[in-house]
Design a protein around this motif. Sequence first.
Motif, PDB file in Angstrom:
ATOM      1  N   SER A 133       0.926  -1.509  -0.070  1.00 47.83           N
ATOM      2  CA  SER A 133       0.208  -0.310   0.450  1.00 47.83           C
ATOM      3  C   SER A 133       0.877   1.780   0.032  1.00 47.83           C
ATOM      4  O   SER A 133       0.144   2.565  -0.056  1.00 47.83           O
ATOM      5  CB  SER A 133      -1.061  -0.005   1.485  1.00 47.83           C
ATOM      6  OG  SER A 133      -0.449   0.150   2.668  1.00 47.83           O
ATOM      7  N   GLU A 134       2.109   1.531   0.185  1.00 52.15           N
ATOM      8  CA  GLU A 134       3.012   3.155   0.490  1.00 52.15           C
ATOM      9  C   GLU A 134       3.246   3.489  -1.111  1.00 52.15           C
ATOM     10  O   GLU A 134       3.027   2.204  -2.403  1.00 52.15           O
ATOM     11  CB  GLU A 134       4.352   1.750   0.293  1.00 52.15           C
ATOM     12  CG  GLU A 134       5.097   3.074   0.673  1.00 52.15           C
ATOM     13  CD  GLU A 134       7.258   2.896   1.235  1.00 52.15           C
ATOM     14  OE1 GLU A 134       7.260   2.762   0.330  1.00 52.15           O
ATOM     15  OE2 GLU A 134       6.324   2.842   2.551  1.00 52.15           O
ATOM     16  N   GLU A 162       0.438   4.703  -2.630  1.00 49.48           N
ATOM     17  CA  GLU A 162      -0.591   4.318  -3.416  1.00 49.48           C
ATOM     18  C   GLU A 162      -1.547   5.669  -2.856  1.00 49.48           C
ATOM     19  O   GLU A 162      -1.573   6.065  -1.916  1.00 49.48           O
ATOM     20  CB  GLU A 162      -1.402   2.849  -3.246  1.00 49.48           C
ATOM     21  CG  GLU A 162      -0.639   2.210  -3.589  1.00 49.48           C
ATOM     22  CD  GLU A 162      -1.022   1.340  -5.385  1.00 49.48           C
ATOM     23  OE1 GLU A 162      -1.326   2.107  -5.693  1.00 49.48           O
ATOM     24  OE2 GLU A 162      -0.028   0.810  -5.739  1.00 49.48           O
ATOM     25  N   THR A 163      -2.512   5.708  -3.806  1.00 41.10           N
ATOM     26  CA  THR A 163      -3.214   6.445  -3.333  1.00 41.10           C
ATOM     27  C   THR A 163      -4.298   5.348  -2.400  1.00 41.10           C
ATOM     28  O   THR A 163      -4.446   4.380  -2.480  1.00 41.10           O
ATOM     29  CB  THR A 163      -4.009   7.168  -5.078  1.00 41.10           C
ATOM     30  OG1 THR A 163      -4.633   5.985  -5.605  1.00 41.10           O
ATOM     31  CG2 THR A 163      -3.373   7.437  -6.308  1.00 41.10           C
ATOM     32  N   ARG A 164      -5.468   6.176  -2.657  1.00 33.08           N
ATOM     33  CA  ARG A 164      -6.530   6.316  -1.528  1.00 33.08           C
ATOM     34  C   ARG A 164      -7.417   4.303  -2.366  1.00 33.08           C
ATOM     35  O   ARG A 164      -7.336   3.731  -1.885  1.00 33.08           O
ATOM     36  CB  ARG A 164      -7.257   6.878  -0.968  1.00 33.08           C
ATOM     37  CG  ARG A 164      -8.508   6.610  -0.046  1.00 33.08           C
ATOM     38  CD  ARG A 164     -10.195   7.757  -0.107  1.00 33.08           C
ATOM     39  NE  ARG A 164     -11.204   6.857   1.240  1.00 33.08           N
ATOM     40  CZ  ARG A 164     -10.762   7.268   2.699  1.00 33.08           C
ATOM     41  NH1 ARG A 164     -10.063   7.450   3.370  1.00 33.08           N
ATOM     42  NH2 ARG A 164     -12.203   6.278   2.957  1.00 33.08           N
ATOM     43  N   ALA A 165      -7.327   5.217  -3.081  1.00 29.18           N
ATOM     44  CA  ALA A 165      -8.406   4.083  -4.354  1.00 29.18           C
ATOM     45  C   ALA A 165      -7.101   2.709  -4.573  1.00 29.18           C
ATOM     46  O   ALA A 165      -7.853   1.219  -4.594  1.00 29.18           O
ATOM     47  CB  ALA A 165      -8.788   4.351  -5.484  1.00 29.18           C
ATOM     48  N   VAL A 185      -4.375   2.239  -2.564  1.00 29.03           N
ATOM     49  CA  VAL A 185      -4.568   1.603  -1.008  1.00 29.03           C
ATOM     50  C   VAL A 185      -5.909   0.295  -1.251  1.00 29.03           C
ATOM     51  O   VAL A 185      -5.283  -0.613  -0.652  1.00 29.03           O
ATOM     52  CB  VAL A 185      -4.534   2.644   0.100  1.00 29.03           C
ATOM     53  CG1 VAL A 185      -4.853   1.572   1.500  1.00 29.03           C
ATOM     54  CG2 VAL A 185      -3.737   2.698   0.003  1.00 29.03           C
ATOM     55  N   GLN A 186      -7.448   0.610  -1.465  1.00 31.54           N
ATOM     56  CA  GLN A 186      -7.797  -0.433  -1.296  1.00 31.54           C
ATOM     57  C   GLN A 186      -8.030  -1.312  -2.154  1.00 31.54           C
ATOM     58  O   GLN A 186      -8.041  -2.831  -2.117  1.00 31.54           O
ATOM     59  CB  GLN A 186      -9.292   0.092  -1.883  1.00 31.54           C
ATOM     60  CG  GLN A 186     -10.212   1.927  -0.941  1.00 31.54           C
ATOM     61  CD  GLN A 186     -11.236   2.153  -1.064  1.00 31.54           C
ATOM     62  OE1 GLN A 186     -10.850   2.175  -2.080  1.00 31.54           O
ATOM     63  NE2 GLN A 186     -11.537   2.723  -0.311  1.00 31.54           N
TER      64      GLN A 186
END
Length: 187
Positions: A95-96, A98-101, A103-104
Amino acid sequence: YYFYFFMQQEFGFGNKANLALAALNGAVYALMAWQGGNFAQRFGYFTALKLGFAVMLGALAIGSQVHTASGHVVVMAVTVVGMCFTWPTLEALVSEGETRAGVQRMVGIYNIMWAGTAAIAYFTGGAMLEKLGRKSLFYVPVAIQIVQIGLTLWLESQARRQTARQAAGLAAAPLVPEPELHPHSVA
């Protein structure tokens, strides 16, 4: 996954004893996962992964030679401690940056992979124990830890090489080549 069956067959653990064992497993994880994540942030992802895999490898190798219920409970707890240096670290790695989307999406992929490998373990574990014997409960995961340490060392060398290229001002080659866009392509 088959540890509770092992404890039942080898040491006569009933439902209550295995429930207590599962509760201990969860308590160790709940307490140590946060510490493992903090360690990864402080000392680096690859250091945390190598430590976690090495702890699990050592605990499982020792577990193959243990002959008491209390010894196997300690082996389980130490293995979970090692796991706590890997799971939070892997989640952070995917997740590092990454945007919020993003990360999801990445955590979703991570969870699908985790669930898929767990399903494979459940599906193949019984046959493995029947064909290879009860000691395979330890030897197969030891082999997996050795492979994971090897992959971690390789990935760490690739990351260092990429960092060195970036520091030297050279364009880093992506691990997965990006498709070329042609003039008529829509980006």
